[in-house]
Design a protein around this motif. Sequence first.
Motif, short mmCIF file in Angstrom:
data_model
loop_
_atom_site.label_atom_id
_atom_site.label_comp_id
_atom_site.label_asym_id
_atom_site.label_seq_id
_atom_site.Cartn_x
_atom_site.Cartn_y
_atom_site.Cartn_z
N ARG A 1 0.83 -1.21 0.00
CA ARG A 1 0.00 0.00 0.00
C ARG A 1 0.87 1.27 0.00
O ARG A 1 0.48 2.29 -0.53
N GLN A 2 2.04 1.18 0.62
CA GLN A 2 2.94 2.32 0.57
C GLN A 2 3.36 2.62 -0.87
O GLN A 2 3.44 3.78 -1.30
N ALA A 3 3.61 1.54 -1.64
CA ALA A 3 3.98 1.72 -3.05
C ALA A 3 2.83 2.35 -3.84
O ALA A 3 3.03 3.25 -4.66
N VAL A 4 1.61 1.86 -3.57
CA VAL A 4 0.44 2.42 -4.25
C VAL A 4 0.25 3.88 -3.85
O VAL A 4 -0.10 4.74 -4.67
N PHE A 5 0.50 4.18 -2.57
CA PHE A 5 0.36 5.55 -2.07
C PHE A 5 1.27 6.50 -2.86
O PHE A 5 0.82 7.55 -3.35
N TRP A 6 2.54 6.13 -3.00
CA TRP A 6 3.46 7.01 -3.70
C TRP A 6 3.22 7.02 -5.21
O TRP A 6 3.41 8.04 -5.87
N LEU A 7 2.75 5.88 -5.74
CA LEU A 7 2.40 5.83 -7.16
C LEU A 7 1.25 6.79 -7.44
O LEU A 7 1.24 7.50 -8.45
N TRP A 8 0.28 6.82 -6.54
CA TRP A 8 -0.86 7.74 -6.68
C TRP A 8 -0.38 9.20 -6.62
O TRP A 8 -0.71 10.00 -7.50
N ASN A 9 0.38 9.53 -5.60
CA ASN A 9 0.80 10.93 -5.42
C ASN A 9 1.68 11.41 -6.57
O ASN A 9 1.47 12.50 -7.11
N LEU A 10 2.65 10.61 -6.94
CA LEU A 10 3.55 11.03 -8.02
C LEU A 10 2.85 10.97 -9.37
O LEU A 10 3.11 11.79 -10.26
N GLY A 11 1.92 10.00 -9.52
CA GLY A 11 1.17 9.91 -10.77
C GLY A 11 0.25 11.09 -10.96
O GLY A 11 0.14 11.65 -12.07
N VAL A 12 -0.42 11.51 -9.88
CA VAL A 12 -1.28 12.68 -9.96
C VAL A 12 -0.46 13.93 -10.26
O VAL A 12 -0.86 14.80 -11.05
N LEU A 13 0.71 14.02 -9.64
CA LEU A 13 1.58 15.17 -9.90
C LEU A 13 2.05 15.18 -11.36
O LEU A 13 2.09 16.24 -11.99
N LEU A 14 2.37 14.01 -11.89
CA LEU A 14 2.76 13.92 -13.30
C LEU A 14 1.62 14.36 -14.20
O LEU A 14 1.82 15.12 -15.16
N ALA A 15 0.40 13.89 -13.89
CA ALA A 15 -0.76 14.29 -14.70
C ALA A 15 -0.98 15.79 -14.63
O ALA A 15 -1.32 16.44 -15.63
N ALA A 16 -0.75 16.38 -13.44
CA ALA A 16 -0.90 17.83 -13.29
C ALA A 16 0.13 18.56 -14.16
O ALA A 16 -0.19 19.59 -14.78
N GLY A 17 1.34 18.03 -14.21
CA GLY A 17 2.37 18.65 -15.05
C GLY A 17 2.03 18.57 -16.53
O GLY A 17 2.23 19.54 -17.28
N LEU A 18 1.50 17.43 -16.96
CA LEU A 18 1.09 17.29 -18.35
C LEU A 18 -0.02 18.27 -18.69
O LEU A 18 -0.01 18.90 -19.76
N CYS A 19 -0.98 18.41 -17.79
CA CYS A 19 -2.08 19.35 -18.01
C CYS A 19 -1.58 20.79 -18.05
O CYS A 19 -2.04 21.60 -18.86
N LEU A 20 -0.63 21.11 -17.17
CA LEU A 20 -0.10 22.47 -17.15
C LEU A 20 0.68 22.76 -18.43
O LEU A 20 0.59 23.87 -18.98
N GLY A 21 1.42 21.79 -18.92
CA GLY A 21 2.11 21.96 -20.20
C GLY A 21 1.13 22.18 -21.33
O GLY A 21 1.33 23.04 -22.20
#
Length: 617
Positions: free
Chosen positions: A18-38
């Motif tokens: 679950r810790q891996a999923v937790f960080w995958l979620w947080n970093l994945g959402v941040l990546l998606a935010a960066g793509l949207c901002l670009g």
Amino acid sequence: MRNFWLFQTAPDGLPQKRQAVFWLWNLGVLLAAGLCLGWLSMFFAYGDYPDTIMKTYFQHPLILFLNIAPVVLALFLAYALAGRAWLAFLLTDLAVWGLSLGNYYKLRFRDDPLMFQDLKNLRDAAAITAMADYDLTPDKRVVFGILCLIFGTGFLFLLARGRLPKKPRLILLAVCAALCVPTAKLMENDTIYSSKTQNYGQIERWSSTQVYLSKGFVYPFLHSITAGAVKPPAGYSESETRALLDSYTPENLPEDKKVDLIAIQLEAFADFSLFKGVEGIDFEKAYGVYHQLEAESVTGNLVTNIFAGGTVDTERAFLTGFADQRNYRANTNSYAWYLRSQGYTAEGCHPSYEWFYNRRNVNGYLGVPTYYFIENRFRELYPHGEAPDEVLFPEIFRLYEENRDNGGAPYFSFDVTYQGHGPYGTEDVWRGNHFTDGRYSTETSNIVDNYLGSVMDTAEQLQWLFDQFRGEERPVVLVVFGDHKPWLGYGNSAYQELGVNLDLASEEGFYNYYSTRYLIWANDAARAALGGNFTGEGPDVSSCFLMNLVFDCLGWTGSAWAQATTDIWREIPVLTDLGRYVRNGELTAELDAEGQEVLQRYLSLQYYYSTHFQYKS
């Protein structure tokens, strides 16, 4: 609420999976935010140009990558520093979207993109915007951008709350910092910029503005950081260039040919009567006086690098003889420095603020140490802001008289007007003069009537100034030229309604877009001293070669630089930074082998002469 653990600040106490999923979620959402901002930055990249340009970005994966990758990298770098996804997104969004918004409005109002060098003139831009009374009311696109900023920040604040521990943050910071190096190399690569990211499908390739926006915004903006640096041209040899310049023998001006030289650059002044097919406008009323002045002068087309803005490009090209302009930060060779070395007094006027384009400093760097602005002269003469020509031109003559009566050194005056600066009102006609016959829309008619009213007044003020110099016993030569074509409505709306050809692929459209007029006039005393009649049609000439033409008319040989560039001017009289030239009487984008050699010679001389100051300050 089963997955509420995803939204904690840390996965402490959770199973490893679950810790891996937790960080995958947080970093994945941040990546998606960066793509949207670009993507959002690209949504604003093309200003008021057709929305179809946005579609072309997705047809060029490299353009997408080069615009979005730096944004994602910046976001993760901010996350490594701030430790909170929402704060990293907010800071990155304010920077990326803030610049994108500046580019958006600059394109709308001036048809000119935001470049890195413009950040040095933010104060100027803010003042111009305030005084021009541009409409900054947020449109739907701007409102959408604001909502994206608010929603993205709020989403990450609530649903991506993970805070990296110190050690992973340091690792992420190191990785991001390391990736900055190859990213910077990609951004500055000229081959990628000029060849690999060509996107001409929906734009005109000869428009520097459209080429810029065809590549998005973040990528061309970052490329402009290094594009604005002074770099030697390909194949440059300092020793060979110095030897070339040394092969010319500098000559002093003959005492009997040291005429007073008054140069006046007119803001946005152009002759619309030269447009083919435009009807319903009383051009004789607007330009009658100006044409009378042309009839007693050497006149011709001045080809500039700019359209509807960028005034300093033309004025500094005239002063220096350089086709490529930069942000001058130190004394730099110029014609003004040469004239001062010949005993001339050099000064001038611009009835606006001294900090516009840093003229207060740059004019001194280019050899004009005494310059009068609102702050040190015109506020007392005209307390209402930028002085019109009816105030400026008498002051130009008064300064000439002061020099004449106080020692009488030969005199060089370089002056830049403000009257004629856009935008031109769309609601009413300021001066009460109407030139259109009612066939055009109210907005276009008002824009054109206001512009031509200013043109007519400027011509009348010029006539007054010429008349003052006619009776002077001292020989006086005046050089008058426009800096660029005027702004005529958002998206060039008035030009379109008038039916003016702005197709840059055609010779007519290119000249309609980039050319103004020049005239070189001499009083009787100057004609007697120089032995010429100073009338007739002169050659087309680019702004960097206008002074070569002036020297030729005056019979001056001049410095080694003047002689070397005069030889080049005779081969390529129009040489722009747009990739268009006049060679053998024809406008071309492809120079023959001999022409390429001449161009290479000029570029090498330009770099050497602009980086090796030779006069005593």
